[in-house]
Design a protein around this motif. Structure first.
Motif, PDB file in Angstrom:
ATOM      1  N   MET A 130      65.591 -54.691 -37.484  1.00 23.93           N
ATOM      2  CA  MET A 130      66.657 -55.227 -36.672  1.00 23.93           C
ATOM      3  C   MET A 130      67.703 -55.885 -37.564  1.00 23.93           C
ATOM      4  N   ILE A 131      68.948 -55.738 -37.163  1.00 20.31           N
ATOM      5  CA  ILE A 131      70.080 -56.305 -37.873  1.00 20.31           C
ATOM      6  C   ILE A 131      70.847 -57.187 -36.892  1.00 20.31           C
ATOM      7  N   ILE A 132      71.234 -58.372 -37.345  1.00 20.48           N
ATOM      8  CA  ILE A 132      72.053 -59.265 -36.531  1.00 20.48           C
ATOM      9  C   ILE A 132      73.468 -59.227 -37.088  1.00 20.48           C
ATOM     10  N   LEU A 133      74.414 -58.859 -36.218  1.00 22.90           N
ATOM     11  CA  LEU A 133      75.823 -58.805 -36.607  1.00 22.90           C
ATOM     12  C   LEU A 133      76.592 -59.865 -35.841  1.00 22.90           C
ATOM     13  N   ASN A 185      70.123 -48.626 -31.706  1.00 26.20           N
ATOM     14  CA  ASN A 185      69.631 -49.159 -30.445  1.00 26.20           C
ATOM     15  C   ASN A 185      70.118 -50.600 -30.324  1.00 26.20           C
ATOM     16  N   ILE A 186      70.794 -50.917 -29.233  1.00 29.04           N
ATOM     17  CA  ILE A 186      71.289 -52.271 -29.013  1.00 29.04           C
ATOM     18  C   ILE A 186      70.178 -53.087 -28.362  1.00 29.04           C
ATOM     19  N   ILE A 187      69.746 -54.123 -29.057  1.00 29.46           N
ATOM     20  CA  ILE A 187      68.676 -54.996 -28.570  1.00 29.46           C
ATOM     21  C   ILE A 187      69.266 -56.083 -27.672  1.00 29.46           C
ATOM     22  N   SER A 188      70.345 -56.735 -28.143  1.00 32.47           N
ATOM     23  CA  SER A 188      70.992 -57.754 -27.309  1.00 32.47           C
ATOM     24  C   SER A 188      72.445 -57.946 -27.719  1.00 32.47           C
ATOM     25  N   ILE A 189      73.215 -58.490 -26.773  1.00 34.36           N
ATOM     26  CA  ILE A 189      74.625 -58.814 -26.989  1.00 34.36           C
ATOM     27  C   ILE A 189      74.846 -60.213 -26.425  1.00 34.36           C
ATOM     28  N   ILE A 190      75.379 -61.086 -27.241  1.00 34.32           N
ATOM     29  CA  ILE A 190      75.763 -62.417 -26.766  1.00 34.32           C
ATOM     30  C   ILE A 190      77.265 -62.524 -26.946  1.00 34.32           C
ATOM     31  N   HIS A 191      77.969 -62.543 -25.840  1.00 31.67           N
ATOM     32  CA  HIS A 191      79.424 -62.560 -25.777  1.00 31.67           C
ATOM     33  C   HIS A 191      79.819 -63.985 -25.422  1.00 31.67           C
ATOM     34  N   LEU A 249      75.574 -59.346 -32.016  1.00 32.01           N
ATOM     35  CA  LEU A 249      74.880 -58.110 -31.658  1.00 32.01           C
ATOM     36  C   LEU A 249      73.578 -58.040 -32.439  1.00 32.01           C
ATOM     37  N   VAL A 250      72.514 -57.747 -31.762  1.00 33.23           N
ATOM     38  CA  VAL A 250      71.253 -57.464 -32.430  1.00 33.23           C
ATOM     39  C   VAL A 250      70.998 -55.983 -32.201  1.00 33.23           C
ATOM     40  N   ILE A 251      70.917 -55.251 -33.307  1.00 33.95           N
ATOM     41  CA  ILE A 251      70.766 -53.801 -33.201  1.00 33.95           C
ATOM     42  C   ILE A 251      69.625 -53.334 -34.087  1.00 33.95           C
ATOM     43  N   ASP A 252      69.127 -52.162 -33.757  1.00 36.89           N
ATOM     44  CA  ASP A 252      68.128 -51.497 -34.580  1.00 36.89           C
ATOM     45  C   ASP A 252      68.802 -50.226 -35.081  1.00 36.89           C
ATOM     46  N   ILE A 253      68.980 -50.139 -36.398  1.00 31.47           N
ATOM     47  CA  ILE A 253      69.690 -49.007 -36.981  1.00 31.47           C
ATOM     48  C   ILE A 253      69.030 -48.630 -38.309  1.00 31.47           C
ATOM     49  N   ASP A 254      69.062 -47.370 -38.612  1.00 35.47           N
ATOM     50  CA  ASP A 254      68.571 -46.876 -39.900  1.00 35.47           C
ATOM     51  C   ASP A 254      69.398 -47.541 -41.008  1.00 35.47           C
ATOM     52  N   GLU A 255      68.729 -48.135 -41.986  1.00 35.41           N
ATOM     53  CA  GLU A 255      69.410 -48.843 -43.076  1.00 35.41           C
ATOM     54  C   GLU A 255      70.463 -47.966 -43.766  1.00 35.41           C
ATOM     55  N   LYS A 284      79.353 -61.951 -40.169  1.00 37.84           N
ATOM     56  CA  LYS A 284      78.075 -62.069 -40.874  1.00 37.84           C
ATOM     57  C   LYS A 284      77.203 -60.859 -40.568  1.00 37.84           C
ATOM     58  N   VAL A 285      76.384 -60.509 -41.542  1.00 38.54           N
ATOM     59  CA  VAL A 285      75.375 -59.473 -41.379  1.00 38.54           C
ATOM     60  C   VAL A 285      74.047 -60.124 -41.753  1.00 38.54           C
ATOM     61  N   ASP A 286      73.149 -60.218 -40.790  1.00 36.95           N
ATOM     62  CA  ASP A 286      71.861 -60.900 -40.976  1.00 36.95           C
ATOM     63  C   ASP A 286      72.024 -62.300 -41.565  1.00 36.95           C
ATOM     64  N   GLY A 287      72.996 -63.031 -41.049  1.00 33.30           N
ATOM     65  CA  GLY A 287      73.203 -64.418 -41.458  1.00 33.30           C
ATOM     66  C   GLY A 287      73.956 -64.591 -42.758  1.00 33.30           C
ATOM     67  N   LYS A 288      74.282 -63.509 -43.446  1.00 28.80           N
ATOM     68  CA  LYS A 288      75.017 -63.597 -44.710  1.00 28.80           C
ATOM     69  C   LYS A 288      76.493 -63.364 -44.434  1.00 28.80           C
ATOM     70  N   SER A 289      77.319 -64.256 -44.953  1.00 30.41           N
ATOM     71  CA  SER A 289      78.757 -64.156 -44.720  1.00 30.41           C
ATOM     72  C   SER A 289      79.319 -62.889 -45.319  1.00 30.41           C
ATOM     73  N   LYS A 290      80.163 -62.249 -44.565  1.00 31.47           N
ATOM     74  CA  LYS A 290      80.842 -61.047 -45.017  1.00 31.47           C
ATOM     75  C   LYS A 290      82.290 -61.375 -45.371  1.00 31.47           C
ATOM     76  N   LYS A 291      82.839 -62.400 -44.721  1.00 33.06           N
ATOM     77  CA  LYS A 291      84.240 -62.773 -44.901  1.00 33.06           C
ATOM     78  C   LYS A 291      84.351 -64.174 -45.483  1.00 33.06           C
ATOM     79  N   VAL A 292      85.443 -64.389 -46.176  1.00 37.83           N
ATOM     80  CA  VAL A 292      85.786 -65.697 -46.704  1.00 37.83           C
ATOM     81  C   VAL A 292      87.193 -66.017 -46.212  1.00 37.83           C
ATOM     82  N   TYR A 293      87.391 -67.256 -45.799  1.00 33.96           N
ATOM     83  CA  TYR A 293      88.721 -67.711 -45.436  1.00 33.96           C
ATOM     84  C   TYR A 293      89.274 -68.461 -46.629  1.00 33.96           C
TER      85      TYR A 293
END
Length: 160
Positions: A1-4, A28-34, A48-54, A72-81
């Motif tokens: 599972m991946i958390i985006l 596969n979409i596990i959950s969406i919190i909007h 988004l919590v998804i299940d996807i082939d790495e 963020k991807v799995d809690g790791k920042s992807k962007k910097v301000y």
């Protein structure tokens, strides 16, 4: 599972635009919190919590970046301000060119300009968003702009 963790514009259909590439890549979409209640400006955070082939994750992230801001991807920042104060003849040195060039590496999301008198130096504050792996490229570009346009860029950044 991946958390985006992503940010979407607050417009009808934006969530659907994000879900389309996820579906097309067979995730596969596990959950969406909007989270409309935590809206910042015109942007809404979505988890988004998804299940996807790495092997398909990088393809998905590239597709999502075209339509949303991946924070963020799995809690790791992807962007910097990066907050930047620009001092010098900001307007006279073609501010549109400066912004366009910065936008080739990151994105100038917000800008305030102070111009006390047309013949005096002006200053601008900019909020730039950049992928965490492109910080060096952005700082190199800002150094080039400093030399070329005789400007001073004062930088501070925040990882979110």
């Amino acid at each position: 599972m991946i958390i985006l963790d992503i940010e979407l514009k607050d417009k009808p259909g934006e969530l659907l635009r994000v879900l389309t590439p996820i579906s097309k890549l067979g995730a596969n979409i596990i959950s969406i919190i909007h989270s409309r209640e935590t809206k910042v400006g015109d942007r809404i955070p979505v988890r988004l919590v998804i299940d996807i082939d790495e092997k398909k994750l990088d393809i998905l992230l590239d597709e999502l970046e075209k339509i949303a801001t991946v924070k963020k991807v799995d809690g790791k920042s992807k962007k910097v301000y990066i907050d930047v104060v620009v001092i010098g003849h900001v307007v006279d040195t073609d501010i549109k060119d400066t912004i366009d060039r910065i936008n080739t590496v990151g994105l100038v999301e917000d800008m305030d300009l102070i111009m006390p008198h047309p013949e005096k130096e002006s200053s601008a504050s900019m909020r730039i968003t950049v992928d965490i792996d492109k910080i060096g490229e952005l700082f190199y570009l800002l150094e080039e702009l400093e030399k070329e346009k005789n400007l001073l860029f004062i930088k501070s950044f925040l990882v979110r």
